[in-house]
Write an enzyme that holds these catalytic residues in place. Structure first.
Site, PDB file in Angstrom:
ATOM      1  N   HIS A 140       0.836  -1.219   0.000  1.00 63.45           N
ATOM      2  CA  HIS A 140       0.000   0.000   0.000  1.00 63.45           C
ATOM      3  C   HIS A 140       0.863   1.258   0.000  1.00 63.45           C
ATOM      4  O   HIS A 140       0.436   2.299   0.474  1.00 63.45           O
ATOM      5  CB  HIS A 140      -0.948   0.039   1.207  1.00 63.45           C
ATOM      6  CG  HIS A 140      -1.662  -1.244   1.474  1.00 63.45           C
ATOM      7  ND1 HIS A 140      -2.873  -1.564   0.904  1.00 63.45           N
ATOM      8  CD2 HIS A 140      -1.308  -2.315   2.235  1.00 63.45           C
ATOM      9  CE1 HIS A 140      -3.252  -2.765   1.318  1.00 63.45           C
ATOM     10  NE2 HIS A 140      -2.313  -3.245   2.113  1.00 63.45           N
ATOM     11  N   SER A 261      14.955  21.750 -15.991  1.00 61.69           N
ATOM     12  CA  SER A 261      13.774  22.560 -16.253  1.00 61.69           C
ATOM     13  C   SER A 261      14.223  23.856 -16.905  1.00 61.69           C
ATOM     14  O   SER A 261      15.316  24.343 -16.639  1.00 61.69           O
ATOM     15  CB  SER A 261      13.057  22.844 -14.934  1.00 61.69           C
ATOM     16  OG  SER A 261      12.318  24.053 -15.036  1.00 61.69           O
ATOM     17  N   LYS A 267      16.104  21.600 -10.809  1.00 62.85           N
ATOM     18  CA  LYS A 267      15.355  20.399 -11.150  1.00 62.85           C
ATOM     19  C   LYS A 267      16.158  19.401 -11.979  1.00 62.85           C
ATOM     20  O   LYS A 267      16.983  19.762 -12.802  1.00 62.85           O
ATOM     21  CB  LYS A 267      14.099  20.786 -11.941  1.00 62.85           C
ATOM     22  CG  LYS A 267      13.142  21.621 -11.105  1.00 62.85           C
ATOM     23  CD  LYS A 267      12.039  20.779 -10.542  1.00 62.85           C
ATOM     24  CE  LYS A 267      11.137  20.362 -11.659  1.00 62.85           C
ATOM     25  NZ  LYS A 267       9.748  20.459 -11.342  1.00 62.85           N
ATOM     26  N   GLU A 274       9.138   8.849 -17.126  1.00 58.84           N
ATOM     27  CA  GLU A 274       7.725   9.198 -17.333  1.00 58.84           C
ATOM     28  C   GLU A 274       7.251   8.784 -18.724  1.00 58.84           C
ATOM     29  O   GLU A 274       6.113   8.345 -18.915  1.00 58.84           O
ATOM     30  CB  GLU A 274       7.529  10.702 -17.144  1.00 58.84           C
ATOM     31  CG  GLU A 274       7.763  11.150 -15.707  1.00 58.84           C
ATOM     32  CD  GLU A 274       7.930  12.652 -15.601  1.00 58.84           C
ATOM     33  OE1 GLU A 274       6.948  13.323 -15.273  1.00 58.84           O
ATOM     34  OE2 GLU A 274       9.035  13.160 -15.869  1.00 58.84           O
TER      35      GLU A 274
END
Ligand code: ARG
Length: 442
Positions: A140, A261, A267, A274
């Site tokens: 979980h 970024s 970043k 992704e």
């Protein structure tokens, strides 16, 4: 009509397979005396020149020539004249495309298997490096019990092994040659189908001409295997996305496999991971597309089936990129093992070990041990310490049957080391699993 009918813009990717199929066919026509030996030789040499031309200049997308089969024949006749017209004896584009496409999917499977081999190698290397590295194991997405990073990576190794076996099975099942099935009913020419099958590396000719020209289950098999594989890659990609986030901080992606970024200099984004996650959806879409195309088509060939190729090509390209990207990420990531260990320790992840000890050493029923452990966790939480930082007096205050041996099981290292059941996370097991996997690879 020309635009809706043409497949050359995408089936030009079959050109190598189309030439190979035609060469096998014409050699057979010559040997069987269906065309003269001289014409067969002229056609075969001409096909080599067409291949050279395609390799040098690419395949033109002339829609008037409709598809790769007509394009190749047209090129051939420019080069060798009317004798080119004998090539299409005893065949049809229906058995031709069924053969070409099987050859293409077979090559795609071989390429995929090689790429999966590299990913497996990367997983094994990193798993070995981290056979002892402790991390929180989750259920979980809550800290559950400590595991080793090596064990976690080997879980993906297992998935990839199964993925590879699905591709191998698909390859074995599809390795029959449709050539000689002609349009749908077979041919009256004295063809030797075993000869062409063998020349093209098939195990045998297909056994029913109607089936051979009109099923695309081999491509669906491939897409289903690709989909399963992409789902596994997507899960691994998702772990990298989570682990690379600041709250987790389990992994630092390499510069090569992350992006900056445009406005936030701090970043390091996991774009590749992704996209691997995203590609899984598209690959599944390709599978669905072809399954829906095939559903309800009567025997034999229908032109709907021309739409079989774009989803297969797309899925292959997306999967190849996904495997390469995950391999690169696994190879080059820096695992933050001190952070993983700290999170494992902070999550009371050895609570089960405490309960198990009470059962094993104290002879206490598991349910009762579970309650005692709950009180220990509550106390540690109140005091803001980890379980193994509770004093012996505090622990014996909760239950008198606890003694100092409890500290042997409360550390995360002791916990993982104790999980020696076959397939469990103990470092020794992980090393044994890696050795077994290396044996499989050899
Ligand atoms: N371009 C066609 C395809 O990909 C080749 C087969 C055409 N056959 C036909 N009977 N029109 O399916």
């Amino acid at each position: 009509m020309r635009e809706i009918n043409a497949s050359i813009p995408f089936d030009k990717r079959l050109w190598k397979q189309d030439i190979a199929g035609s060469k096998a066919h014409v050699a057979m026509l010559g040997k069987q005396g269906i065309v003269s030996a001289e014409d067969a030789a002229t056609i075969a040499a001409g096909l080599d020149r067409v291949a050279e031309d395609y390799a040098a200049n690419g395949v033109s997308e002339d829609l008037t020539l409709e598809d790769i089969h007509m394009q190749t024949e047209a090129k051939l006749s420019q080069l060798i004249g009317p004798v080119a017209g004998r090539l299409h004896t005893a065949r049809s584009r229906n058995d031709q495309v069924a053969t070409d496409f099987r050859l293409w999917v077979r090559d795609a499977i071989d390429e995929t298997l090689a790429a999966l081999g590299a990913l497996r190698g990367a997983l094994l290397t990193r798993a070995e490096e981290h056979a002892d590295s402790v991390m929180p194991g989750f259920t979980h997405l809550q800290s559950a019990q400590p595991v080793t990073l090596g064990h976690h990576l080997m879980a993906y190794h297992e998935m990839i092994v199964r993925d590879a076996s699905r591709f191998v099975a698909a390859r074995a099942r599809m390795n029959q040659c449709p050539l000689g099935s002609a349009a749908l009913a077979g041919t009256g020419f004295p063809v030797d189908r075993h000869m062409t099958a063998q020349a093209l590396g098939f195990d045998e000719p297909t056994r029913n001409s109607l089936d051979a020209v009109s099923d695309r289950d081999f491509a669906i098999d491939y897409l289903q295997a690709a989909t399963n594989c992409s789902l596994h890659l997507s899960r691994l990609a998702e772990e990298f996305v989570l682990w690379a986030s600041q709250p987790f901080g389990f992994v630092a992606l390499s510069d090569q496999w992350s992006t900056g970024s445009s406005i936030m200099p701090q970043k390091r984004n996991p774009d590749a991971a992704e996209l691997v996650r995203g590609h899984a959806g598209r690959i599944m879409g390709c599978m669905t597309s072809l399954m829906v195309t095939m559903k309800g088509l009567p025997l034999a060939y229908s032109k709907d089936m021309q739409d079989d190729k774009p989803p297969v090509f797309e899925a292959h390209d997306l999967l190849a990129l996904s495997i390469a990207a995950m391999t690169g990420m696994v190879e080059s990531a820096t695992f933050r093992t001190e952070r993983m260990r700290a999170v494992a320790e902070a999550g009371f992840s050895t609570a089960t070990d405490l309960a198990d000890w009470l059962v094993r050493v104290g002879g206490i029923p598991f349910r009762e041990a579970h309650h005692i452990t709950g009180r220990a966790v509550k106390l540690a939480e109140e005091k803001g310490v980890m379980l193994h930082q509770l004093g012996l007096d505090e622990l014996t205050g909760i239950d008198g049957r606890i003694d100092e041996r409890i500290y042997d099981v409360l550390s995360v290292d002791a916990s993982v080391a104790s999980r020696v059941s076959f397939g469990g996370t103990a470092p020794a097991n992980v090393r044994a699993a890696i050795a077994t996997a290396r044996g499989l690879r050899a």
